[in-house]
Design an enzyme around this catalytic site. Structure first.
Site, mmCIF file in Angstrom:
data_model
loop_
_atom_site.group_PDB
_atom_site.id
_atom_site.type_symbol
_atom_site.label_atom_id
_atom_site.label_comp_id
_atom_site.label_asym_id
_atom_site.label_seq_id
_atom_site.Cartn_x
_atom_site.Cartn_y
_atom_site.Cartn_z
ATOM 1 N N HIS A 234 -3.271 7.287 2.197
ATOM 2 C CA HIS A 234 -3.775 6.183 1.647
ATOM 3 C C HIS A 234 -4.982 5.889 1.891
ATOM 4 C CE1 HIS A 234 -4.061 1.709 0.838
ATOM 5 N NE2 HIS A 234 -3.803 1.555 2.139
ATOM 6 N N ASN B 297 -10.185 -0.409 -0.409
ATOM 7 C CA ASN B 297 -8.718 0.156 -0.346
ATOM 8 C C ASN B 297 -8.030 -0.906 -2.084
ATOM 9 O OD1 ASN B 297 -5.719 -0.359 -0.468
ATOM 10 N ND2 ASN B 297 -6.095 -1.331 2.110
ATOM 11 N N CYS C 161 0.783 -1.665 -0.029
ATOM 12 C CA CYS C 161 -0.454 -0.243 0.122
ATOM 13 C C CYS C 161 0.563 1.133 -0.040
ATOM 14 C CB CYS C 161 -1.037 -0.349 1.369
ATOM 15 S SG CYS C 161 -2.124 -1.388 1.370
#
Ligand code: UT7
Length: 324
Positions: free
Chosen positions: A251, A281, A114
């Site tokens: 993020h 996500n 990520c």
């Protein structure tokens, strides 16, 4: 005059198929209320069977080039952040390069889960400032739907597919903190936390791609700490402080993580770009997706200071500070 990397354009792509929380509730023991309350996610996009990560990346890259008013002929560097490459090798960046019709310069993948987009941005920024390239495409693209255990409700509700891209150009704009461009990047990693977030497969271990495994609460705690500390560090590296920050582009994993990071940094909710509801996500793609969201809504004014931050598997983490 020293060179600096300046953002010339941004773009994003989300696959057509949408999977809602209610759709998931028909697949595993979950419900819309739990997912929304615990994560802020309402829906995610799922790539079509014949779509590859390089295809998602290509669509985001073309949108970014269009937004920048730049042509593919100008690109001499492609850095692609992905955890879900088309194949084990070659780098998906080279497949993207071919699909875009680019035949010069370097193209390589960066794997920091990520945090991947920030790792990729930092590499591109360093190369542009050194004069090793003049026009870079930095792409985050992922097809997590192919590495999810669709029977594991603790992970399958959290992720989605998507891509985002940024066009960066080297410009001689001076080195003051009030001049536009990437002012600083900071990266970190601590491999001792490997098993808090990992994929239980790979070419050298099982020979198959494997599925995402995660200790959610452990990741949550570290995410809030690492993301807020990274922004402070990147600001300090640029000779700036929290009061200088206009926008946070974090993020997008969980709106509760984002809220806590924003609060720790003393920001008001309207200074924080949140898009997790729309796409869940998407790992390395979330920051350029959120950046594109902000640009499309004309949130950022020239001179605004943007803080980008992420935390992910590894653990890895990082931040970047950009003068818009
Ligand atoms: O990008 C970096 C990667 N990932 C992250 O940043 C994720 C970080 N972690 C998180 O976002 C959160 O920890 C989660 C969203 C994964 C989980 O939220 P939580 O508030 O930490 O929930 P929990 O794991 O403590 O689970 C609470 C309850 C459990 O039931 P019991 O033991 O209390 O009866 C779980 O079994 O919720 C249950 N649960 C679910 N219930 C309905 C877990 N997943 C689900 C689900 N639907 N999908």
């Amino acid at each position: 005059m020293p060179l600096r990397s300046v953002v010339k354009g941004v773009g994003a792509y989300l696959p057509e198929r949408v999977l809602t929380n209610d759709d998931l509730a028909r697949m595993v023991d979950t419900n819309d209320e739990w997912i929304r309350q615990r994560t802020g996610i309402a829906r995610r996009h799922i790539a079509a069977k014949d779509e590859l990560t390089s295809d998602l990346g290509r669509k985001a890259a073309l949108a970014a080039l269009d937004n920048a008013g730049a042509s593919v002929d100008e690109i001499d560097l492609i850095v692609m952040a992905t955890t879900t490459p088309d194949n084990t090798f070659p780098a998906t960046a080279t497949r993207l390069q071919a699909k875009l019709g680019v035949t010069r310069g370097a193209a390589f993948d960066v794997q920091a889960v990520c945090t991947g987009f920030l790792y990729a941005l930092a590499q591109a920024d360093n190369m542009l400032r050194l004069g090793q390239a003049r026009c870079a495409l930095v792409v985050g693209a992922e097809i997590y739907s192919r590495i999810l255990d669709w029977e594991d409700r603790s992970t399958c509700v959290l992720f989605g597919d998507g891509a985002g891209a940024v066009v960066l150009k080297a410009e001689a704009v001076g080195d003051g903190a009030d001049e536009r461009g990437v002012l600083s990047t900071t990266l970190g990693a601590d491999g001792r936390f490997y098993d808090a977030l990992y994929v239980d497969g790979g070419p050298a271990s099982t020979g198959s791609a494997g599925f995402v495994r995660m200790q959610g609460q452990e990741v949550f705690r570290h995410a809030v700490k690492r993301m807020s500390e990274s922004v402070e560090r990147a600001l300090a590296d640029a000779g700036l402080s929290l009061s200088d920050l206009d926008w946070l582009i974090p993020h997008q994993a969980n709106s509760r993580i984002i809220d806590k990071v924003g609060a720790r940094l003393g920001l008001t909710p309207d200074q924080v770009v949140v898009t997790v509801e729309e796409h869940a996500n998407t790992s390395a793609a979330t920051i350029p997706l959120a950046l594109t969201h902000g640009v499309q809504r004309q949130l950022f004014k020239p001179g605004d200071l943007l803080g980008l931050t992420a935390m992910g598997g590894g653990f890895t983490w990082g931040a970047a500070v950009i003068r818009w």
